[in-house]
Design a protein around this motif. Sequence first.
Motif, PDB file in Angstrom:
ATOM      1  N   ARG A 189      10.019  10.631  -5.703  1.00 43.37           N
ATOM      2  CA  ARG A 189       9.349   9.776  -4.864  1.00 43.37           C
ATOM      3  C   ARG A 189      10.348   8.761  -4.039  1.00 43.37           C
ATOM      4  NH1 ARG A 189       6.571   4.222  -6.932  1.00 43.37           N
ATOM      5  NH2 ARG A 189       5.828   3.488  -5.037  1.00 43.37           N
ATOM      6  N   LEU A 190      11.360   8.496  -4.367  1.00 49.14           N
ATOM      7  CA  LEU A 190      12.264   7.901  -3.649  1.00 49.14           C
ATOM      8  C   LEU A 190      12.925   8.601  -2.389  1.00 49.14           C
ATOM      9  CD1 LEU A 190      14.484   5.368  -3.148  1.00 49.14           C
ATOM     10  CD2 LEU A 190      15.922   6.551  -4.717  1.00 49.14           C
ATOM     11  N   ALA A 191      12.870   9.931  -2.773  1.00 49.77           N
ATOM     12  CA  ALA A 191      13.410  10.928  -1.808  1.00 49.77           C
ATOM     13  C   ALA A 191      12.394  11.003  -0.500  1.00 49.77           C
ATOM     14  CB  ALA A 191      13.751  12.491  -2.292  1.00 49.77           C
ATOM     15  N   ALA A 192      11.036  11.063  -1.110  1.00 47.10           N
ATOM     16  CA  ALA A 192      10.014  11.182  -0.270  1.00 47.10           C
ATOM     17  C   ALA A 192       9.880   9.992   0.702  1.00 47.10           C
ATOM     18  CB  ALA A 192       8.774  11.453  -0.989  1.00 47.10           C
ATOM     19  N   ILE A 193      10.051   8.674   0.130  1.00 50.10           N
ATOM     20  CA  ILE A 193      10.029   7.499   1.101  1.00 50.10           C
ATOM     21  C   ILE A 193      11.237   7.456   1.948  1.00 50.10           C
ATOM     22  CG2 ILE A 193      10.542   4.860   0.900  1.00 50.10           C
ATOM     23  CD1 ILE A 193       9.072   5.122  -2.090  1.00 50.10           C
ATOM     24  N   TRP A 194      12.591   7.925   1.747  1.00 50.21           N
ATOM     25  CA  TRP A 194      13.318   8.244   2.543  1.00 50.21           C
ATOM     26  C   TRP A 194      13.271   8.883   3.544  1.00 50.21           C
ATOM     27  CZ3 TRP A 194      17.601   5.550   4.227  1.00 50.21           C
ATOM     28  CH2 TRP A 194      17.897   4.493   3.389  1.00 50.21           C
ATOM     29  N   HIS A 195      12.740   9.998   3.324  1.00 48.36           N
ATOM     30  CA  HIS A 195      12.480  11.134   4.343  1.00 48.36           C
ATOM     31  C   HIS A 195      11.242  10.710   5.363  1.00 48.36           C
ATOM     32  CE1 HIS A 195      13.611  14.380   0.880  1.00 48.36           C
ATOM     33  NE2 HIS A 195      14.625  13.908   1.702  1.00 48.36           N
ATOM     34  N   ASN A 196      10.302   9.743   4.965  1.00 48.56           N
ATOM     35  CA  ASN A 196       9.564   9.015   5.889  1.00 48.56           C
ATOM     36  C   ASN A 196      10.229   8.050   6.845  1.00 48.56           C
ATOM     37  OD1 ASN A 196       6.803  10.710   5.584  1.00 48.56           O
ATOM     38  ND2 ASN A 196       7.026  10.077   3.580  1.00 48.56           N
ATOM     39  N   TRP A 197      11.084   7.304   5.953  1.00 48.50           N
ATOM     40  CA  TRP A 197      11.611   6.293   6.765  1.00 48.50           C
ATOM     41  C   TRP A 197      12.583   6.812   7.782  1.00 48.50           C
ATOM     42  CZ3 TRP A 197      11.667   0.966   6.775  1.00 48.50           C
ATOM     43  CH2 TRP A 197      12.923   0.431   7.232  1.00 48.50           C
ATOM     44  N   GLN A 198      13.284   7.819   7.463  1.00 50.53           N
ATOM     45  CA  GLN A 198      14.186   8.461   8.450  1.00 50.53           C
ATOM     46  C   GLN A 198      13.481   8.871   9.564  1.00 50.53           C
ATOM     47  OE1 GLN A 198      16.035  11.070   5.580  1.00 50.53           O
ATOM     48  NE2 GLN A 198      18.007  10.205   5.928  1.00 50.53           N
ATOM     49  N   TRP A 199      12.556   9.626   9.471  1.00 52.29           N
ATOM     50  CA  TRP A 199      11.599  10.420  10.681  1.00 52.29           C
ATOM     51  C   TRP A 199      10.918   9.532  11.369  1.00 52.29           C
ATOM     52  CZ3 TRP A 199      11.738  15.329  11.459  1.00 52.29           C
ATOM     53  CH2 TRP A 199      10.935  15.933  12.563  1.00 52.29           C
ATOM     54  N   PHE A 200      10.374   8.500  11.131  1.00 52.82           N
ATOM     55  CA  PHE A 200       9.795   7.674  11.971  1.00 52.82           C
ATOM     56  C   PHE A 200      10.693   6.519  12.603  1.00 52.82           C
ATOM     57  CE2 PHE A 200       6.212   9.152   9.453  1.00 52.82           C
ATOM     58  CZ  PHE A 200       5.231   9.230  10.507  1.00 52.82           C
TER      59      PHE A 200
ATOM     60  N   LYS B 181      10.289  19.621  10.469  1.00 52.77           N
ATOM     61  CA  LYS B 181      10.977  19.669   9.272  1.00 52.77           C
ATOM     62  C   LYS B 181      10.136  20.063   8.049  1.00 52.77           C
ATOM     63  CE  LYS B 181      14.712  17.341   8.868  1.00 52.77           C
ATOM     64  NZ  LYS B 181      15.572  16.328   8.456  1.00 52.77           N
ATOM     65  N   LEU B 182      10.125  21.009   7.170  1.00 54.77           N
ATOM     66  CA  LEU B 182       9.554  21.109   5.848  1.00 54.77           C
ATOM     67  C   LEU B 182      10.316  20.832   4.764  1.00 54.77           C
ATOM     68  CD1 LEU B 182       7.132  21.991   4.123  1.00 54.77           C
ATOM     69  CD2 LEU B 182       8.001  24.358   4.537  1.00 54.77           C
ATOM     70  N   ILE B 183       9.789  19.760   4.202  1.00 54.49           N
ATOM     71  CA  ILE B 183      10.484  19.420   3.022  1.00 54.49           C
ATOM     72  C   ILE B 183       9.884  19.899   1.793  1.00 54.49           C
ATOM     73  CG2 ILE B 183      11.697  17.449   1.508  1.00 54.49           C
ATOM     74  CD1 ILE B 183      12.351  16.064   4.022  1.00 54.49           C
ATOM     75  N   VAL B 184      10.313  20.597   0.731  1.00 53.56           N
ATOM     76  CA  VAL B 184       9.727  21.120  -0.515  1.00 53.56           C
ATOM     77  C   VAL B 184      10.225  20.273  -1.557  1.00 53.56           C
ATOM     78  CG1 VAL B 184       9.138  22.968  -1.753  1.00 53.56           C
ATOM     79  CG2 VAL B 184       9.273  23.383   0.551  1.00 53.56           C
TER      80      VAL B 184
ATOM     81  N   PRO C  19       0.731  -1.084  -0.065  1.00 59.86           N
ATOM     82  CA  PRO C  19       0.085  -0.089   0.145  1.00 59.86           C
ATOM     83  C   PRO C  19       0.789   1.197  -0.122  1.00 59.86           C
ATOM     84  CG  PRO C  19       0.107  -0.788   2.116  1.00 59.86           C
ATOM     85  CD  PRO C  19       0.670  -1.804   1.364  1.00 59.86           C
ATOM     86  N   THR C  20       0.285   2.399  -0.335  1.00 60.54           N
ATOM     87  CA  THR C  20       0.780   3.770  -0.400  1.00 60.54           C
ATOM     88  C   THR C  20       1.768   3.920  -1.388  1.00 60.54           C
ATOM     89  OG1 THR C  20       2.575   3.766   1.157  1.00 60.54           O
ATOM     90  CG2 THR C  20       0.407   3.596   2.100  1.00 60.54           C
ATOM     91  N   ASN C  21       2.184   5.209  -1.629  1.00 61.71           N
ATOM     92  CA  ASN C  21       3.069   5.765  -2.732  1.00 61.71           C
ATOM     93  C   ASN C  21       4.338   6.041  -1.875  1.00 61.71           C
ATOM     94  OD1 ASN C  21       3.674   6.457  -5.573  1.00 61.71           O
ATOM     95  ND2 ASN C  21       3.446   8.822  -4.728  1.00 61.71           N
ATOM     96  N   VAL C  22       4.349   6.675  -0.911  1.00 63.04           N
ATOM     97  CA  VAL C  22       5.710   7.421  -0.285  1.00 63.04           C
ATOM     98  C   VAL C  22       6.228   6.693   1.080  1.00 63.04           C
ATOM     99  CG1 VAL C  22       5.418   9.419  -1.871  1.00 63.04           C
ATOM    100  CG2 VAL C  22       4.247   9.594   0.392  1.00 63.04           C
ATOM    101  N   TYR C  23       5.019   5.860   1.472  1.00 55.05           N
ATOM    102  CA  TYR C  23       5.266   5.538   3.263  1.00 55.05           C
ATOM    103  C   TYR C  23       5.630   3.855   2.928  1.00 55.05           C
ATOM    104  CZ  TYR C  23       2.526   9.459   3.853  1.00 55.05           C
ATOM    105  OH  TYR C  23       1.956  10.963   3.786  1.00 55.05           O
ATOM    106  N   PRO C  24       6.711   3.545   3.297  1.00 50.76           N
ATOM    107  CA  PRO C  24       7.352   2.226   3.133  1.00 50.76           C
ATOM    108  C   PRO C  24       6.627   1.573   4.005  1.00 50.76           C
ATOM    109  CG  PRO C  24       8.942   3.667   4.425  1.00 50.76           C
ATOM    110  CD  PRO C  24       7.847   4.602   3.828  1.00 50.76           C
ATOM    111  N   VAL C  25       5.416   1.016   3.927  1.00 49.60           N
ATOM    112  CA  VAL C  25       4.637   0.147   4.908  1.00 49.60           C
ATOM    113  C   VAL C  25       5.102  -1.407   5.096  1.00 49.60           C
ATOM    114  CG1 VAL C  25       2.271  -0.714   5.389  1.00 49.60           C
ATOM    115  CG2 VAL C  25       2.429   1.389   4.679  1.00 49.60           C
TER     116      VAL C  25
END
Length: 661
Positions: free
Chosen positions: A636-647, A619-622, A445-451
Motif C-alpha cells: 500500500r505504501l508503494a502504491a501511494i508513492w507511485h501515485n505521488w510521483q506520477w502526479f 507505466k504499468l505497475i503490478v 479519504p482513499t486508500n492509495v491516493y495521498p489526498v
Amino acid sequence: MRILYTCILVCLANLVFGQKNASVSFEKWVSLKSSASPIISPDGKTIVYTVTSTDWATNSYDSEIWMYKEGGEPFQLTRTNKSSSTAVQFSPDGRFISFLADRGEKNQLYVIQVNGGEAMQISKEEEGVSAYKWSPDGTQIAIAKTEADTKRDKTIKERYGSFGVEGEEYKQTHLWILNFHADSIKIQAAKRLTEGNFNVSGFDWSPDGKTIVFNRQRDPLINSGISSDIVLIKTADKTITPLVSNPAADAFIRWNPEGTEFVYNSSVNDSVSQFYKNNRLFIYDMASRKSREIAIDIDENKNVIDWNTKGLFILALERTKQKLYTVDTKTGLTKPVSLPLDLVGALSLSKSSDAIALLGRNYEGLNDVYLWRMNGPAKMISNNAAQIANWNTPVNEVIQWKSKDGATIEGVLLKPKNFDPKKKYPLLVVIHGGPTAIDFPEPLPTNVYPVMQWVEKGAVVLRVNYRGSAGYGEKFRSLNVRNLGVGDMWDVVSGVEYLNSKGFIDTSRMGSMGWSQGGYISAFLTTNTNMFKAISVGAGISNWVTYYVSTDITPFTRQYLKATPWNDMDVYLKTSPMTNINKASTPTLIQHGEFDKRVPISNAYELYRGLQDRGIPSKLIVYKGFGHGINKPKERLAAIWHNWQWFNKYIFGEEEALPVD
C-alpha cells in the motif's frame, strides 16, 4: 516487543521518508489504528470491539479485541501473534467472549471469560472454522467449515498433479455442532449437522434452540448467490424444510425475538438487476408460511441492524448521511430515529437494557466506538480521532452541479484551510469504485491516493458521486445502465466545468484517478478526453469483452449492459475505453494486482499496450501476489508513492525518487 519495533520503524520512517510539502508521512498515515465491529453484552454493561493496527515487521494488519466495561477505561483483551482475532460474539449469558483466530492450527474458535483470564481453544477442526453462532441457551455452538479433501481428491492430485476445472474448483461449506460446557471448557469434537451437494452461506439458531435456518446455494462460487434459498433444519433429526425458494437470491437476516417470524432479503424473480436496484426486505411468517414486504417507503438499499424487543431496526443512506429507522412489522412502514453522528457503520443493541454500541463518526473525524442510548448523547469509548488531532487535514464541502443530460450530481470538494477563491489551484479528481459506492466528507479519504498531502501541497480535490452511486435512490443508480463510462464521464467533466466556472482551478494542471470502477472511469477519461495532464488507473476495466469473459462476477456486465458481447457488441464498444485508444494522449499510470479476479489483469495489459503503441507516456505497475485490493501495508505504501510521483511529475513539475535509505 513487536509493538515497540513497529513504533521505532514508524518513527524512523517519519524522519527519513518525508515527502516534499507534506507534514505527515505516508508511513504515519498507513499506521493509523482503526476500530470496528462493536458488540454489546446482553446486559448492556460491556462492549467489545476490534482494533486494527499496522505491523510493519510482518507486513500485515493485526486486529485484536478490546473491552470496555461501564465506568472504566477500554483495554486490550487479546494478543494473537501473526494472526487476527475476528468474528467476536458474547455468549448468551454474557459470561464469555468468543472469537476466531489462527494460532498455528488454522482458524479455530476460542472463548475468554468477561471477568478475565486466558483465551481457551474449544475447536480443533482440520479445515478450520469459517463462521459460528451460539445456541440461545449457550450449551451448543453451530460452526461452519469447508469440506476436507476426499481420498479420491488426494489420489488424483498425487497422480496427475495440480489442475483445475473452471466452475468446479470449490469445496462445499457445511454446518457442525460443538457442545459447550461453561464449567469444563475444553476442545470438543464437532458433530456434523448438514450434508449434501449444496453450500451453507449464512445461518442462525431459532430462538427456541430447536432449529437452525440457513441460506442454501448450489456451491460457494460468488455467482451462485443469485439463486440461493432459505431452509430450516431440525437439530434433533436433521430434517430439512424449504422455506423461501424464489427464482432469484433469497437470504435470511434475522429472527424476531419470539421465533415466529424472520426478516430476509430477496430479489424475488429479478436475477438480472440486483446490482443497481434497491434490495427488497420481507418478513416470513412461520405459521402461515407467507411473506410480506417491508420498508418499501425507503428508496435505497437497506441494512437490517437488529430485531429485538424494542423493534426492527434498519440503516439506509440518504445522500451523504446515514439514517436509522424502526419498522412497523405489521404495516411495513418506517420511522426515522435520530442519530448522534453524521455516519454510522454498525450498531449493536443490548437485550435487557437501552444501551447501544455504535461505530461511527462525524464528517471531520475518524470512526470511533460509542456507547449510546436513543435520544441521548453518545459517549466515546475509543479515541481514534485523537491520532489526527494535529494533522493539517483538508476542509470538506458537499457541492452540486448539473451534468450534461441535466442529472443533478453531488461531489465532495476538499480544500486547504487557507483556501483563497481568488487563487488558481491545481485540481485532482478522485473517483470511487462500485459503482454503487459513495464518497462522504472525511479528513483522510482513499486508500492509495495521498489526498491530504496533495491538498497540503496546494491542490484542491474533487470526489464525484457520479450516476450509479449509492445514497441517491434507485433511479439515480440506474442512470448508467447501458451507459457506463459515457454518463460517468459526463458527470466528471461537468463537475470540472462547474469548478472552473467558479474561477479557482488551474485547468492546465488537472489529474484524475480511481480504483476498480473508479479505475475504469479514469481509463475512459484517458481515451475519450484530453483535459487532464495525468491519469492513474487502479484495477480498472479497459475492455468490457475482455472483462466479461474473465471476471468472477459475469452477471455484473450482463446486468449493466443488458447484453452479452455476442448479441450486442455495439454497447460493449460504446462503453469500453479501448474503443477510442487511438484518441488517447494523457500520460497514464496503471496499477493492478497480479492475481485480480474481479478485474483480471489482462485489462491492465491491454490498456498499457495500446498506450505504449501510441507512444503515450505510460507505466504499468503490478503488485505481486495481490488480488483486487492492496491489503498489506508495504505494498500500500508503494502504491501511494507511485501515485505521488506520477502526479507530482505531471501536475506539479517535480521529480521525486522512491526513498530507499
